[in-house]
Design an enzyme around this catalytic site. Structure first.
Site, mmCIF file in Angstrom:
data_model
loop_
_atom_site.group_PDB
_atom_site.id
_atom_site.type_symbol
_atom_site.label_atom_id
_atom_site.label_comp_id
_atom_site.label_asym_id
_atom_site.label_seq_id
_atom_site.Cartn_x
_atom_site.Cartn_y
_atom_site.Cartn_z
ATOM 1 N N CYS A 171 45.757 42.724 37.073
ATOM 2 C CA CYS A 171 46.617 43.878 36.795
ATOM 3 C C CYS A 171 45.923 45.204 37.116
ATOM 4 O O CYS A 171 46.424 46.271 36.779
ATOM 5 C CB CYS A 171 47.060 43.878 35.339
ATOM 6 S SG CYS A 171 48.233 42.579 34.951
ATOM 7 N N HIS A 215 39.295 42.615 25.152
ATOM 8 C CA HIS A 215 39.297 42.506 26.615
ATOM 9 C C HIS A 215 39.909 43.801 27.178
ATOM 10 O O HIS A 215 41.061 43.801 27.624
ATOM 11 C CB HIS A 215 40.127 41.266 26.992
ATOM 12 C CG HIS A 215 40.034 40.873 28.429
ATOM 13 N ND1 HIS A 215 40.983 40.091 29.037
ATOM 14 C CD2 HIS A 215 39.116 41.136 29.379
ATOM 15 C CE1 HIS A 215 40.642 39.899 30.295
ATOM 16 N NE2 HIS A 215 39.525 40.520 30.524
ATOM 17 N N LYS A 220 32.025 36.772 28.862
ATOM 18 C CA LYS A 220 33.217 36.284 28.143
ATOM 19 C C LYS A 220 32.825 35.455 26.918
ATOM 20 O O LYS A 220 33.459 35.547 25.872
ATOM 21 C CB LYS A 220 34.082 35.429 29.079
ATOM 22 C CG LYS A 220 34.529 36.137 30.337
ATOM 23 C CD LYS A 220 35.446 37.281 30.049
ATOM 24 C CE LYS A 220 36.042 37.822 31.336
ATOM 25 N NZ LYS A 220 36.862 39.010 31.096
ATOM 26 N N ASP A 278 35.891 45.977 31.431
ATOM 27 C CA ASP A 278 36.309 44.624 31.034
ATOM 28 C C ASP A 278 36.264 44.362 29.530
ATOM 29 O O ASP A 278 37.147 43.706 29.008
ATOM 30 C CB ASP A 278 35.429 43.603 31.768
ATOM 31 C CG ASP A 278 36.007 42.200 31.743
ATOM 32 O OD1 ASP A 278 37.240 42.072 31.838
ATOM 33 O OD2 ASP A 278 35.235 41.237 31.628
ATOM 34 N N TYR A 313 29.410 29.232 38.127
ATOM 35 C CA TYR A 313 30.314 30.372 38.325
ATOM 36 C C TYR A 313 30.125 31.404 37.207
ATOM 37 O O TYR A 313 30.117 31.058 36.007
ATOM 38 C CB TYR A 313 31.786 29.919 38.381
ATOM 39 C CG TYR A 313 32.698 31.115 38.337
ATOM 40 C CD1 TYR A 313 32.839 31.924 39.465
ATOM 41 C CD2 TYR A 313 33.340 31.507 37.168
ATOM 42 C CE1 TYR A 313 33.607 33.076 39.430
ATOM 43 C CE2 TYR A 313 34.116 32.656 37.120
ATOM 44 C CZ TYR A 313 34.245 33.434 38.252
ATOM 45 O OH TYR A 313 34.989 34.579 38.211
ATOM 46 N N ARG A 320 36.682 30.642 36.243
ATOM 47 C CA ARG A 320 36.533 30.124 34.883
ATOM 48 C C ARG A 320 37.382 28.874 34.746
ATOM 49 O O ARG A 320 38.519 28.836 35.214
ATOM 50 C CB ARG A 320 37.006 31.165 33.858
ATOM 51 C CG ARG A 320 36.034 32.295 33.643
ATOM 52 C CD ARG A 320 36.510 33.230 32.557
ATOM 53 N NE ARG A 320 37.666 33.994 32.951
ATOM 54 C CZ ARG A 320 38.906 33.743 32.572
ATOM 55 N NH1 ARG A 320 39.171 32.742 31.759
ATOM 56 N NH2 ARG A 320 39.907 34.481 32.984
ATOM 57 N N SER A 373 44.181 39.413 33.662
ATOM 58 C CA SER A 373 43.609 39.404 35.014
ATOM 59 C C SER A 373 44.683 39.791 36.041
ATOM 60 O O SER A 373 45.870 39.561 35.811
ATOM 61 C CB SER A 373 43.092 38.006 35.353
ATOM 62 O OG SER A 373 42.240 37.569 34.338
ATOM 63 N N ASN A 404 38.857 34.659 44.595
ATOM 64 C CA ASN A 404 38.154 35.091 43.377
ATOM 65 C C ASN A 404 36.671 35.385 43.686
ATOM 66 O O ASN A 404 35.815 35.232 42.823
ATOM 67 C CB ASN A 404 38.284 34.022 42.289
ATOM 68 C CG ASN A 404 37.838 34.538 40.923
ATOM 69 O OD1 ASN A 404 38.028 35.710 40.594
ATOM 70 N ND2 ASN A 404 37.212 33.679 40.134
ATOM 71 N N GLY A 445 31.739 33.609 35.294
ATOM 72 C CA GLY A 445 32.486 33.641 34.029
ATOM 73 C C GLY A 445 32.132 32.489 33.103
ATOM 74 O O GLY A 445 32.322 32.569 31.885
ATOM 75 N N ARG A 502 33.378 37.602 44.204
ATOM 76 C CA ARG A 502 32.986 38.649 43.246
ATOM 77 C C ARG A 502 31.816 39.478 43.728
ATOM 78 O O ARG A 502 31.075 39.086 44.617
ATOM 79 C CB ARG A 502 32.571 37.977 41.928
ATOM 80 C CG ARG A 502 33.676 37.167 41.249
ATOM 81 C CD ARG A 502 34.495 38.034 40.377
ATOM 82 N NE ARG A 502 35.637 37.359 39.784
ATOM 83 C CZ ARG A 502 36.218 37.772 38.656
ATOM 84 N NH1 ARG A 502 35.763 38.807 38.001
ATOM 85 N NH2 ARG A 502 37.284 37.152 38.199
ATOM 86 N N GLU A 509 47.900 57.403 40.835
ATOM 87 C CA GLU A 509 49.110 58.027 40.277
ATOM 88 C C GLU A 509 49.291 57.651 38.800
ATOM 89 O O GLU A 509 50.014 58.332 38.076
ATOM 90 C CB GLU A 509 50.362 57.614 41.075
ATOM 91 C CG GLU A 509 50.279 57.809 42.576
ATOM 92 C CD GLU A 509 50.233 59.286 42.993
ATOM 93 O OE1 GLU A 509 50.539 60.157 42.157
ATOM 94 O OE2 GLU A 509 49.856 59.541 44.163
ATOM 95 N N ARG A 512 51.962 42.657 33.907
ATOM 96 C CA ARG A 512 52.639 42.710 35.197
ATOM 97 C C ARG A 512 54.037 42.152 34.985
ATOM 98 O O ARG A 512 54.204 40.942 34.851
ATOM 99 C CB ARG A 512 51.851 41.858 36.188
ATOM 100 C CG ARG A 512 52.454 41.714 37.565
ATOM 101 C CD ARG A 512 51.627 40.740 38.382
ATOM 102 N NE ARG A 512 50.395 41.348 38.853
ATOM 103 C CZ ARG A 512 50.275 41.981 40.023
ATOM 104 N NH1 ARG A 512 51.304 42.067 40.840
ATOM 105 N NH2 ARG A 512 49.125 42.496 40.382
HETATM 106 C C1 OXD Z 1 38.601 37.853 33.876
HETATM 107 C C2 OXD Z 1 37.383 38.489 34.402
HETATM 108 O O1 OXD Z 1 38.952 36.756 34.345
HETATM 109 O O2 OXD Z 1 37.095 39.607 33.959
HETATM 110 O O3 OXD Z 1 39.242 38.425 32.995
HETATM 111 O O4 OXD Z 1 36.694 37.899 35.242
HETATM 112 MN MN MN Z 2 38.238 40.200 32.263
#
Ligand code: OXD
Ligand code: MN
Length: 600
Positions: free
Chosen positions: A254, A230, A210, A281, A201, A73, A252, A377, A203, A379, A505, A410
């Site tokens: 995480c 999100h 999005k 998502d 791309y 993106r 993203s 990245n 996204g 996909r 876990e 994070r």
């Molecule tokens: C993001 C995705 O970047 O879901 O959040 O691709």
């Molecule tokens: Mn996302």
């Protein structure tokens, strides 16, 4: 199919107008049929847009490569185009609608000459559900059509619905010259319109995702009193068959997708938990007549990151992507299958990399850096229904009830493994002050903290101060609001080693969260929120070194005082628009911290 398979004048007039501008050779309406999909796949293969993969090993799977400068993106080329700049807020790029349309028109004029314009009527959410929104995407890319067929509900039923309801999001996409200097991702919330040009791309071009389901939908959600977030949605089924659903927002990188379909850890297996994945998502939530929050996932597919996906990190996804999947920018193996860094099994001895060049392990570039087989990245686009944990409630028009909302980030320091907010308003403050440290997969300095409220920073379609106000207002409308929690799977020790094993876990933490929602356990009150008693996290079968859990739950006053400074700086950019209640929460946190001892 006849020229216009709809009577909806608004749709017809708009398609005609856009066609006059883009000048395609032909217009084809997408009907969602298998037959049409097969034709498009054949044409894509013939034009090298998509490469059919080994159909024995990966039935129904295809490979696509984007241009090397079109792999993610492009936030700096993404704009919210409202009449008043103030309505886009300080965290969005803004352009006036007049300037934006003019700039894009110059690129779009004649951009589809020699190409076909596909008209994709689609629904985000089950067709006809009170949650759902209709869009129509025009595109000159077969790749976009084939991806939209996976990610959204496409075809006849949508057109029939449009006969009854006039409102739809007008989505226009053209690859144009795929030139980064002529790339624009434009959102016009006041016109319910999206224009995307110059990119291929996902996204940037799967406009239902999005662009519609977050940027435009967040704007609509504020006007119509619901939430477009999100977030993932997962169900946790207890042995007695009762299922509780949670919604969780993470920036993203995480592990949102992994969490949405986690495999219960060995030690908890005897309890008989079963996980149901509703979405990984995007979450749309509404207040139902029972005063609580119900949610749907508006999408029908996953658009997931390939590198790092393996049996250990995400067994269910490995299963999901074995059929009917479109891979983008991964390594093409000589046997017609695919590979990426961090995949299962042996590293292939050769292949064609994501740029389409011959590749061998250990190759380095002119600067001595390793040449990757798959782009970081890269996909896969894959149907949710392939997933072994796919929820049986995906098509239910009223969605699923949400017991808890979780915000995560994070953070190698600062945030404990889990804490619970004191109430809705405090929970909104926790979400609004979310932040995450950048990893190697993102642009920016590794370790640098980026504030990402509710993980919506790149996706909020209006002024974020108003978005916070919307969250606060929604809390007042609910009689049974979900509890709000924060989690952090990424805390490290002095040697920078992760203290928590993560992945499956994490269910241990979710179990505590649900116990809190059901008033089953007490908690310890700290300045930042409620934390678990160590004995309330079931550690059966997980042997962490002595003291680890205490460290994971500890709160360092000085680190939090430092954090307050950063929060203040972040809040200040919203000037007088920031809701007073958030400043109040800030002051209250500061006061609680000042009164507390060094280590809590
Ligand atoms: C993001 C995705 O970047 O879901 O959040 O691709
Ligand atoms: Mn996302």
């Amino acid at each position: 199919m006849k020229e216009y398979p709809t009577h909806n004048k608004k749709v017809i007039n708009w398609v005609r107008k856009m066609a006059r501008m883009c000048q395609p050779d032909k217009i084809i309406w997408i009907d969602g049929s298998e037959e049409q999909k097969n034709i498009l796949e054949k044409e894509s293969a013939a034009s090298d847009e998509l490469i059919p993969l080994n159909q024995e090993k990966l039935p129904g799977c295809l490979l696509h490569r984007t241009k090397p400068d079109d792999v993610a993106r492009t936030e700096h080329l993404t704009f919210i185009c409202t009449r008043r700049k103030h309505d886009a807020g300080p965290t969005n790029n803004w352009m006036s609608p007049r300037a934006a349309y003019k700039k894009a028109k110059a690129i779009l004029k004649g951009a589809m000459k020699g190409r076909t314009m596909y008209v994709i009527p689609f629904s985000m959410g089950p067709v006809g559900s009170p949650f759902s929104k209709i869009g129509v995407e025009l595109t000159d890319s077969r790749y976009v059509v084939l991806n939209m067929l996976i990610m959204t509900r496409v075809g006849e039923a949508v057109l029939r619905h449009l006969e009854k309801e006039d409102e739809f999001t007008k989505c226009l996409h053209s690859k144009a010259e795929l030139d980064i200097n002529k790339r624009l991702i434009l959102h016009f919330p006041e016109d319910n319109t999206i224009w995307s040009v110059g990119s291929g791309y996902g996204g940037n071009v799967l406009l239902g995702k999005k662009c519609l389901s977050l940027r435009i939908a967040s704007y609509l959600a504020r006007c119509e009193h619901w939430f477009a977030e999100h977030m993932l949605i997962m169900g946790i089924e207890e042995p007695n068959g009762h299922i509780e659903y949670i919604a969780a927002a993470f920036p993203s990188a995480c592990g949102k997708t992994n969490l949405a379909m986690l495999v219960p850890p060995e030690g908890l297996k005897v309890k008989g938990y079963r996980i149901w994945t509703v979405g990984d998502d995007i979450t749309w939530m509404r207040i139902d007549s029972d005063g609580s929050l119900w949610a749907i996932n508006p999408e029908t597919g996953f658009f997931g990151v390939a590198p790092g996906t393996n049996l250990k990190t995400n067994l269910n996804m490995v299963e999901t992507i074995k059929k009917n999947t479109i891979y983008t920018n991964v390594l093409f193996k000589p046997d017609g299958t695919v590979w990426w860094e961090g995949a299962n099994g042996e590293i292939p001895s050769s292949g064609i990399d994501w740029r389409g060049k011959p590749w061998k392990p250990g190759m380095t570039d002119e600067n001595g850096k390793p040449v990757l087989g798959a782009h970081p990245n890269s996909r896969f686009t894959t149907p949710i229904t392939n997933c072994p944990t796919a929820s049986f409630r995906l098509e239910q028009h009223h969605g699923v009830p949400i017991s808890a909302i979780i915000f995560g980030g994070r953070r190698t320091h600062l945030t404990p493994l889990v804490f619970e907010s004191f109430n809705w308003q405090h929970g909104v403050f926790v979400g609004a002050t979310m932040a995450s440290e950048l990893t190697a997969a993102q642009f920016g300095k590794i370790g640098q903290v980026r504030r990402d409220p509710m993980a919506m920073l790149p996706f909020c379609g209006y002024n974020m101060a108003e978005y916070f106000r919307h969250w606060l207002e929604m809390g007042k409308k609910m009689t049974k609001a979900p509890k709000i929690f924060a989690v952090n799977w990424f805390r490290t020790d002095e040697q920078e080693k992760f203290l928590w094993p993560g992945f499956g876990e994490n269910l241990r933490v979710i179990e505590w969260i649900l116990d809190r929602c059901n008033n089953k356990v007490e908690a310890i009150k700290t300045p930042i929120g409620y934390i678990p008693l160590i004995t309330d996290i079931d550690m059966t079968g997980l042997h962490l070194p002595r003291g680890h859990l205490e460290k994971l739950l500890s709160i360092d006053k000085n680190e939090w005082l430092q954090e307050l400074k950063d929060i203040k700086k972040f809040f200040k950019q919203f000037k007088k628009d920031l809701p007073e209640q958030l400043w109040q929460e800030y002051e209250d946190l500061a006061a609680r911290l000042k009164e507390s001892s060094e280590k809590v």
